[in-house]
Motif scaffolding. Structure first.
Motif, PDB file in Angstrom:
ATOM      1  N   TYR A  57       0.881  -1.160   0.000  1.00 15.36           N
ATOM      2  CA  TYR A  57       0.000   0.000   0.000  1.00 15.36           C
ATOM      3  C   TYR A  57       0.922   1.214   0.000  1.00 15.36           C
ATOM      4  CZ  TYR A  57      -4.014  -2.900   1.470  1.00 15.36           C
ATOM      5  OH  TYR A  57      -5.024  -3.837   1.570  1.00 15.36           O
ATOM      6  N   GLU A  58       1.022   1.849  -1.153  1.00 13.84           N
ATOM      7  CA  GLU A  58       1.930   2.986  -1.297  1.00 13.84           C
ATOM      8  C   GLU A  58       1.408   4.208  -0.552  1.00 13.84           C
ATOM      9  OE1 GLU A  58       4.853   2.941  -2.747  1.00 13.84           O
ATOM     10  OE2 GLU A  58       4.755   1.002  -3.762  1.00 13.84           O
ATOM     11  N   LYS A  59       2.280   4.805   0.232  1.00 19.08           N
ATOM     12  CA  LYS A  59       1.997   6.059   0.931  1.00 19.08           C
ATOM     13  C   LYS A  59       0.613   6.053   1.573  1.00 19.08           C
ATOM     14  CE  LYS A  59       5.319   8.473  -1.798  1.00 19.08           C
ATOM     15  NZ  LYS A  59       5.637   9.320  -2.891  1.00 19.08           N
ATOM     16  N   ILE A  60       0.363   5.039   2.382  1.00 21.98           N
ATOM     17  CA  ILE A  60      -0.952   4.861   3.002  1.00 21.98           C
ATOM     18  C   ILE A  60      -1.093   5.579   4.340  1.00 21.98           C
ATOM     19  CG2 ILE A  60      -0.361   2.692   4.137  1.00 21.98           C
ATOM     20  CD1 ILE A  60      -3.236   1.774   3.458  1.00 21.98           C
ATOM     21  N   GLY A  61       0.024   5.879   5.004  1.00 20.45           N
ATOM     22  CA  GLY A  61      -0.059   6.529   6.309  1.00 20.45           C
ATOM     23  C   GLY A  61       0.867   7.724   6.415  1.00 20.45           C
ATOM     24  N   PHE A  62       0.378   8.771   7.072  1.00 18.52           N
ATOM     25  CA  PHE A  62       1.177   9.984   7.282  1.00 18.52           C
ATOM     26  C   PHE A  62       1.509  10.084   8.762  1.00 18.52           C
ATOM     27  CE2 PHE A  62       1.888  14.515   7.945  1.00 18.52           C
ATOM     28  CZ  PHE A  62       2.740  14.811   6.894  1.00 18.52           C
ATOM     29  N   LYS A  63       2.788  10.004   9.077  1.00 13.13           N
ATOM     30  CA  LYS A  63       3.250  10.093  10.460  1.00 13.13           C
ATOM     31  C   LYS A  63       4.661  10.661  10.466  1.00 13.13           C
ATOM     32  CE  LYS A  63       3.877   7.464  14.714  1.00 13.13           C
ATOM     33  NZ  LYS A  63       3.922   6.146  15.347  1.00 13.13           N
ATOM     34  N   ASN A  64       4.980  11.401  11.513  1.00  8.00           N
ATOM     35  CA  ASN A  64       6.310  12.002  11.657  1.00  8.00           C
ATOM     36  C   ASN A  64       6.688  12.836  10.432  1.00  8.00           C
ATOM     37  OD1 ASN A  64       6.386  10.645  14.088  1.00  8.00           O
ATOM     38  ND2 ASN A  64       7.680   8.993  13.324  1.00  8.00           N
ATOM     39  N   SER A  65       5.731  13.592   9.944  1.00 13.82           N
ATOM     40  CA  SER A  65       5.921  14.567   8.851  1.00 13.82           C
ATOM     41  C   SER A  65       6.199  13.948   7.493  1.00 13.82           C
ATOM     42  CB  SER A  65       7.054  15.556   9.197  1.00 13.82           C
ATOM     43  OG  SER A  65       6.754  16.223  10.397  1.00 13.82           O
ATOM     44  N   SER A  66       5.868  12.663   7.305  1.00 14.43           N
ATOM     45  CA  SER A  66       6.048  12.101   5.968  1.00 14.43           C
ATOM     46  C   SER A  66       5.073  10.947   5.720  1.00 14.43           C
ATOM     47  CB  SER A  66       7.496  11.647   5.742  1.00 14.43           C
ATOM     48  OG  SER A  66       7.898  10.739   6.719  1.00 14.43           O
ATOM     49  N   TRP A  67       4.913  10.644   4.442  1.00 18.43           N
ATOM     50  CA  TRP A  67       4.052   9.543   4.017  1.00 18.43           C
ATOM     51  C   TRP A  67       4.840   8.240   4.061  1.00 18.43           C
ATOM     52  CZ3 TRP A  67      -1.008   9.863   3.520  1.00 18.43           C
ATOM     53  CH2 TRP A  67      -1.575  11.134   3.362  1.00 18.43           C
ATOM     54  N   HIS A  68       4.154   7.165   4.464  1.00 17.38           N
ATOM     55  CA  HIS A  68       4.794   5.862   4.596  1.00 17.38           C
ATOM     56  C   HIS A  68       3.988   4.798   3.866  1.00 17.38           C
ATOM     57  CE1 HIS A  68       7.539   7.402   7.648  1.00 17.38           C
ATOM     58  NE2 HIS A  68       6.496   8.073   8.103  1.00 17.38           N
ATOM     59  N   SER A  69       4.717   3.868   3.264  1.00 13.06           N
ATOM     60  CA  SER A  69       4.107   2.720   2.592  1.00 13.06           C
ATOM     61  C   SER A  69       4.149   1.518   3.531  1.00 13.06           C
ATOM     62  CB  SER A  69       4.862   2.394   1.305  1.00 13.06           C
ATOM     63  OG  SER A  69       4.814   3.495   0.416  1.00 13.06           O
TER      64      SER A  69
END
Length: 182
Positions: A141-153
């Motif tokens: 899941y590409e760039k599914i969560g935003f945490k610590n000022s960035s998007w995460h897969s």
């Protein structure tokens, strides 16, 4: 090391393991540290049906692993998601592997078929653990969560722990196999 079922009274020790993951990493997408009471309630809620295991070393919680429902629809009832966390002082000692192996044995006996795990990328240690234990990557899941000022897969993995029966019985609750937790 002793592996046992978690109790609400473990909340403070288990939360001390989990807190750094919430506060300092994107390994979990949880952003607010729950209170000890909320964490104890989580243990109570999860362990009504699913195993939540604690690894103890000399009476100290070194790590924990648990399973939860994968999805709500009835057709998913044979699938669970798993998570494992180890205290920083106990990493590199095989605790996560031992917790997972015990967890998967219980889940298999309960009648579950698939275990899923999501790994926030990058996380090489978690990737190595899951593939070593027989998980297979199924997608990202590409760039599914935003945490610590960035998007995460998040990369998802699956491990089959039981046969795919034509007419599977519904999985049993954790209470039906408590005799195997000693």
């Amino acid at each position: 090391m002793k592996i046992r079922l978690a109790h609400p009274s473990d909340a403070a020790q288990l939360l001390s393991i989990y807190r750094p993951f919430i506060e300092n990493t994107a390994i979990t997408f949880e952003t607010n540290v729950p209170s000890e009471k909320e964490f104890a309630e989580r243990i109570i809620s999860y362990t009504k049906k699913y195993p939540w295991l604690v690894a103890e070393v000399n009476g100290i919680a070194a790590g924990y692993a648990y399973a939860v429902k994968h999805r709500e629809r009835e057709a998913y009832q044979w699938c669970v998601e798993s998570s494992v966390y180890v205290h920083e002082d106990f990493r590199g000692q095989g605790i996560a592997q031992q917790l997972y192996e015990k967890l998967f044995g219980l889940l298999k006996e309960m009648g579950f078929v698939n275990v899923y795990a999501g790994i926030t990328l990058p996380n090489e240690k978690s990737y190595q653990l899951h593939t070593k234990l027989g998980f297979t990557p199924v997608g990202i899941y590409e760039k599914i969560g935003f945490k610590n000022s960035s998007w995460h897969s998040v990369q998802w993995f699956v491990k089959a722990i039981n046969e795919y029966a034509d007419n599977p019985l519904p999985p049993k609750g954790i209470g039906s196999i408590l005799h195997n937790l000693d």
